[in-house]
Design a protein around this motif. Sequence first.
Motif, PDB file in Angstrom:
ATOM      1  N   SER A  49       0.807  -1.220   0.000  1.00  0.00           N
ATOM      2  CA  SER A  49       0.000   0.000   0.000  1.00  0.00           C
ATOM      3  C   SER A  49       0.846   1.279   0.000  1.00  0.00           C
ATOM      4  O   SER A  49       0.314   2.376  -0.186  1.00  0.00           O
ATOM      5  CB  SER A  49      -0.928   0.013   1.223  1.00  0.00           C
ATOM      6  OG  SER A  49      -0.170  -0.073   2.419  1.00  0.00           O
ATOM      7  N   ILE A  50       2.160   1.156   0.227  1.00  0.00           N
ATOM      8  CA  ILE A  50       3.033   2.337   0.264  1.00  0.00           C
ATOM      9  C   ILE A  50       3.692   2.486  -1.106  1.00  0.00           C
ATOM     10  O   ILE A  50       4.643   1.776  -1.452  1.00  0.00           O
ATOM     11  CB  ILE A  50       4.093   2.214   1.377  1.00  0.00           C
ATOM     12  CG1 ILE A  50       3.399   2.087   2.740  1.00  0.00           C
ATOM     13  CG2 ILE A  50       5.021   3.428   1.363  1.00  0.00           C
ATOM     14  CD1 ILE A  50       4.355   1.968   3.920  1.00  0.00           C
ATOM     15  N   ASN A  51       3.175   3.420  -1.887  1.00  0.00           N
ATOM     16  CA  ASN A  51       3.564   3.531  -3.290  1.00  0.00           C
ATOM     17  C   ASN A  51       5.051   3.780  -3.484  1.00  0.00           C
ATOM     18  O   ASN A  51       5.675   3.202  -4.384  1.00  0.00           O
ATOM     19  CB  ASN A  51       2.762   4.649  -3.958  1.00  0.00           C
ATOM     20  CG  ASN A  51       1.296   4.291  -4.105  1.00  0.00           C
ATOM     21  OD1 ASN A  51       0.953   3.124  -4.239  1.00  0.00           O
ATOM     22  ND2 ASN A  51       0.438   5.290  -4.068  1.00  0.00           N
ATOM     23  N   GLU A  52       5.640   4.649  -2.673  1.00  0.00           N
ATOM     24  CA  GLU A  52       7.045   5.002  -2.872  1.00  0.00           C
ATOM     25  C   GLU A  52       7.950   3.789  -2.694  1.00  0.00           C
ATOM     26  O   GLU A  52       8.867   3.567  -3.494  1.00  0.00           O
ATOM     27  CB  GLU A  52       7.446   6.115  -1.898  1.00  0.00           C
ATOM     28  CG  GLU A  52       8.872   6.610  -2.124  1.00  0.00           C
ATOM     29  CD  GLU A  52       9.244   7.747  -1.181  1.00  0.00           C
ATOM     30  OE1 GLU A  52      10.418   8.153  -1.201  1.00  0.00           O
ATOM     31  OE2 GLU A  52       8.363   8.217  -0.429  1.00  0.00           O
ATOM     32  N   LYS A  53       7.701   2.997  -1.655  1.00  0.00           N
ATOM     33  CA  LYS A  53       8.520   1.802  -1.420  1.00  0.00           C
ATOM     34  C   LYS A  53       8.359   0.800  -2.560  1.00  0.00           C
ATOM     35  O   LYS A  53       9.336   0.195  -3.019  1.00  0.00           O
ATOM     36  CB  LYS A  53       8.139   1.152  -0.085  1.00  0.00           C
ATOM     37  CG  LYS A  53       8.700   1.848   1.139  1.00  0.00           C
ATOM     38  CD  LYS A  53       8.544   0.978   2.370  1.00  0.00           C
ATOM     39  CE  LYS A  53       9.274   1.584   3.556  1.00  0.00           C
ATOM     40  NZ  LYS A  53       9.240   0.698   4.745  1.00  0.00           N
ATOM     41  N   VAL A  54       7.121   0.603  -2.994  1.00  0.00           N
ATOM     42  CA  VAL A  54       6.869  -0.342  -4.081  1.00  0.00           C
ATOM     43  C   VAL A  54       7.549   0.120  -5.364  1.00  0.00           C
ATOM     44  O   VAL A  54       8.198  -0.674  -6.062  1.00  0.00           O
ATOM     45  CB  VAL A  54       5.350  -0.513  -4.305  1.00  0.00           C
ATOM     46  CG1 VAL A  54       5.081  -1.324  -5.572  1.00  0.00           C
ATOM     47  CG2 VAL A  54       4.709  -1.194  -3.106  1.00  0.00           C
TER      48      VAL A  54
END
Length: 267
Positions: A49-54
């Motif tokens: 759910s954490i876009n930056e990490k993905v």
Amino acid sequence: MVTGQRFLMPRENKKNHQDSSLILIGKEGFNYIDNFNSEYISIDMLPLSINEKVDNWIDSTLITNNKIEIIIANNSSLFVPKRLYDDNFKEQYYEKNDKIEDGDKLISDTTKNHLIEVIYKISNEIELFLNKLKNEIKIKHINTFVYNFLALYNRGNFKNKLYVNIGLEFFNVFLFFGQELQLANSYSNEGRESFLYYIFYIIEKMKLLKNDFTISFLGKYDFYHKFYEDTLKFTENVEFISLKDYKNKYEINPFIIEIYENNIRKS
């Protein structure tokens, strides 16, 4: 936590390879395999759910021109004979098997022999993750993968065989009477007691007589040896389909990983 890195070849050449990769998605994380890496990544380390990490993981890890096979292994599936299947009733079929949550998407696979349609769901979170991948992807359920394997492996069999594929979160069972599939199901792996309960339930339900059937395990792994021993209560006929003795526990499904890593070694 990221564990299990084994293929430590140089990363700088990754753009020049045109091979396939695997993402095996479980409930608590996923396995990723390509020509260079084999690793388990927990959702604690990489929340989808954490876009930056993905986005950072995708940019730093994925081989951009690789095709990626996505295997869904975080829920059960429903097998429907292809001759009876109607896509307009997909939701009605699946509701008999499992609850459909808000945001879930139902999809289905056709088995390679075109005999079965396999229905399963993916969550909205997983769908958003998959939509971020720039690679060409192909999605299938783990039970589709295992059935396709067994449909070939089981050719020429005239006995009663209960094939069992044990994974970290689920175990999958496929019962064949000779060439005919009688049962395909998935159960949560909550330890040896629940495993024995479900195996006993299947034996009783299908009226399997002791020593009149074979339990065939997909893979042979040290950390499941007690599971194997326990099944001797039901039959002396126990066998293993395995390429090697695999050690790493942080695999959502070690047999699937074993097959893919073996294919990579041969490529």
